[in-house]
Design an enzyme around this catalytic site. Structure first.
Site, mmCIF file in Angstrom:
data_model
loop_
_atom_site.group_PDB
_atom_site.id
_atom_site.type_symbol
_atom_site.label_atom_id
_atom_site.label_comp_id
_atom_site.label_asym_id
_atom_site.label_seq_id
_atom_site.Cartn_x
_atom_site.Cartn_y
_atom_site.Cartn_z
ATOM 1 N N HIS A 67 0.887 -1.429 -0.045
ATOM 2 C CA HIS A 67 -0.037 -0.144 -0.047
ATOM 3 C C HIS A 67 1.107 1.201 0.039
ATOM 4 C CE1 HIS A 67 1.060 0.198 4.282
ATOM 5 N NE2 HIS A 67 0.434 -1.020 4.465
ATOM 6 N N GLY B 7 1.906 3.156 2.166
ATOM 7 C CA GLY B 7 2.898 3.094 3.246
ATOM 8 C C GLY B 7 4.211 2.519 2.762
ATOM 9 N N HIS B 8 4.157 1.273 2.206
ATOM 10 C CA HIS B 8 5.258 0.649 1.408
ATOM 11 C C HIS B 8 5.663 1.418 0.658
ATOM 12 C CE1 HIS B 8 2.775 -3.063 3.042
ATOM 13 N NE2 HIS B 8 4.024 -2.685 3.570
ATOM 14 N N GLN C 83 6.621 -14.759 12.770
ATOM 15 C CA GLN C 83 6.185 -13.576 13.710
ATOM 16 C C GLN C 83 4.780 -13.664 14.043
ATOM 17 O OE1 GLN C 83 7.872 -10.849 10.485
ATOM 18 N NE2 GLN C 83 5.921 -9.654 11.240
ATOM 19 N N GLY D 210 8.737 1.620 8.458
ATOM 20 C CA GLY D 210 7.826 2.545 9.050
ATOM 21 C C GLY D 210 7.529 2.872 10.309
ATOM 22 N N ASP E 180 4.939 0.958 12.799
ATOM 23 C CA ASP E 180 5.417 -0.182 13.939
ATOM 24 C C ASP E 180 6.665 0.399 14.756
ATOM 25 O OD1 ASP E 180 3.808 -2.593 12.665
ATOM 26 O OD2 ASP E 180 4.689 -1.904 10.901
ATOM 27 N N GLN F 67 8.796 -2.007 16.566
ATOM 28 C CA GLN F 67 9.633 -3.065 15.994
ATOM 29 C C GLN F 67 10.781 -2.061 15.291
ATOM 30 O OE1 GLN F 67 8.078 -5.422 12.396
ATOM 31 N NE2 GLN F 67 8.450 -3.703 11.272
ATOM 32 N N VAL G 187 1.984 6.566 7.028
ATOM 33 C CA VAL G 187 1.251 7.142 6.064
ATOM 34 C C VAL G 187 -0.082 6.970 6.427
ATOM 35 C CG1 VAL G 187 0.664 7.161 3.450
ATOM 36 C CG2 VAL G 187 3.044 6.885 4.319
ATOM 37 N N SER H 258 -1.734 -3.353 5.932
ATOM 38 C CA SER H 258 -2.532 -4.442 5.135
ATOM 39 C C SER H 258 -3.443 -5.105 5.685
ATOM 40 C CB SER H 258 -1.300 -5.732 4.753
ATOM 41 O OG SER H 258 -0.063 -4.856 4.348
HETATM 42 O O1 PAF Z 1 6.598 -4.633 9.059
HETATM 43 C C1 PAF Z 1 6.750 -5.829 8.643
HETATM 44 O O2 PAF Z 1 6.087 -5.960 7.431
HETATM 45 C C2 PAF Z 1 7.296 -6.883 9.038
HETATM 46 O O3 PAF Z 1 7.341 -7.124 10.226
HETATM 47 C C3 PAF Z 1 8.809 -7.088 8.501
HETATM 48 C C4 PAF Z 1 9.683 -5.947 8.915
HETATM 49 C C5 PAF Z 1 8.663 -7.019 6.853
HETATM 50 C C6 PAF Z 1 9.406 -8.425 9.036
HETATM 51 O O4 PAF Z 1 8.743 -9.432 8.487
#
Ligand code: PAF
Length: 289
Positions: free
Chosen positions: A34, A36-37, A61, A147, A150, A153, A176, A186
């Site tokens: 999307h 954001g990516h 994960q 981003g 997260d 993260q 975003v 997503s």
């Molecule tokens: O943020 C994400 O989409 C996922 O956690 C990542 C960093 C791609 C790891 O799988």
């Protein structure tokens, strides 16, 4: 644009790019791309010469009761999005390539990985840090992009990269949002119309608390109480946590926390069965005169 699924092919293309003096930028994703990516891709294009997007839905994960099997995997559409955005190389390995059966090693950042998201999702960050380290070793980028949505993260990944001396620069790009304020994710595609309206309270409450903090002389602890009070007005949103923390340590504010601390408000909750997170940095008001 090239797209490859094996580490061998990936290494050939990365090797060629590096041999011609290019700086490599990497955007790790789980696909279902999307805006954001795309903002991460654009940042990478601005700062590096060869942009690699990775698309891998990382099983390690997801908790046993989470949405791994139903997570969207629109690979063809994602490849079109990457091609149109001018990505140079897409790496979309299968699970066996990234986690062969004999894989025994995992990476953990204790402490930071056990609170907030980690408390709600116990194995989550172990899976994230492990797959990110693997992807960094496969792609060997100069710069990697995440981003701010997260928030925890990216902080954990920074800690891991620093602790393990991984030679990569990390960029954290702004969240975003859709025009209604919902942070892009997503998982937003899971939301019904009513659930989306409920989910919007996450970003609305964060905006409200930011304005209260920046425009009035309230303490971080008061701001935290306001955040929780506002969210309590939407009982359809089942809140996992709503808090204000030190932006570096993620320790929750208390009555002794100064307004001068760098702070971030973090929220996580379920709208229907969809779990969403969002956050907002809290800035001190600019002093005048
Ligand atoms: O943020 C994400 O989409 C996922 O956690 C990542 C960093 C791609 C790891 O799988």
């Amino acid at each position: 644009m090239r797209n490859v699924a094996t580490i061998q092919e990936l290494r050939v293309h990365i090797g060629n790019a590096r041999a011609s003096g290019k700086r490599i930028g990497c955007v790790p994703t789980m696909g279902a791309l999307h805006a954001g990516h795309l903002s991460l891709v654009h940042a990478a294009q601005h700062e590096t010469d060869f942009v690699v997007a990775t698309i891998f839905v990382n099983p390690t994960q997801f908790g046993a009761d989470e949405d791994f099997s139903q997570y969207p995997r629109p690979l063809e559409n994602d490849l079109t999005i990457c091609r149109e955005a001018g990505v140079d190389l897409v790496f979309h390995p299968d699970v066996e390539t990234v986690f062969p059966r004999q894989n025994a090693t995992f990476v953990e950042v204790p402490g930071l990985s056990e609170i907030l998201e980690g408390a709600s999702r116990p194995e989550h960050f172990r899976g994230v840090t492990t797959v990110v380290l693997k992807l960094l070793h496969m792609v060997l980028p100069d710069v990697v992009y995440f981003g701010r949505k997260d928030y925890q993260q990216q902080l954990l990944i920074r800690q891991m990269v620093c602790d393990l001396n991984v030679p990569v620069e990390i960029r954290t790009c702004p969240t975003v949002r859709d025009s209604d304020g919902l942070a892009m994710s997503s998982r937003n595609t899971y939301l019904s119309g009513t659930e989306r309206e409920t989910a919007l309270e996450l970003s609305r409450s964060l905006k409200h608390v930011r304005l209260q903090f920046e425009e009035h002389d309230i303490t971080p602890a008061e701001a935290c109480r306001i955040l929780r009070r506002v969210l309590a007005d939407t009982p359809e949103l089942s809140i996992d946590y709503a808090t204000i923390v030190d932006a570096e340590t993620l320790l929750e504010v208390d009555e002794t926390t100064s307004r001068d601390t760098d702070l971030v408000a973090l929220v996580a909750g379920h709208a229907g069965s969809t779990r969403l997170i969002d956050n907002q940095p809290l800035h001190r008001p600019r002093t005048t005169g």
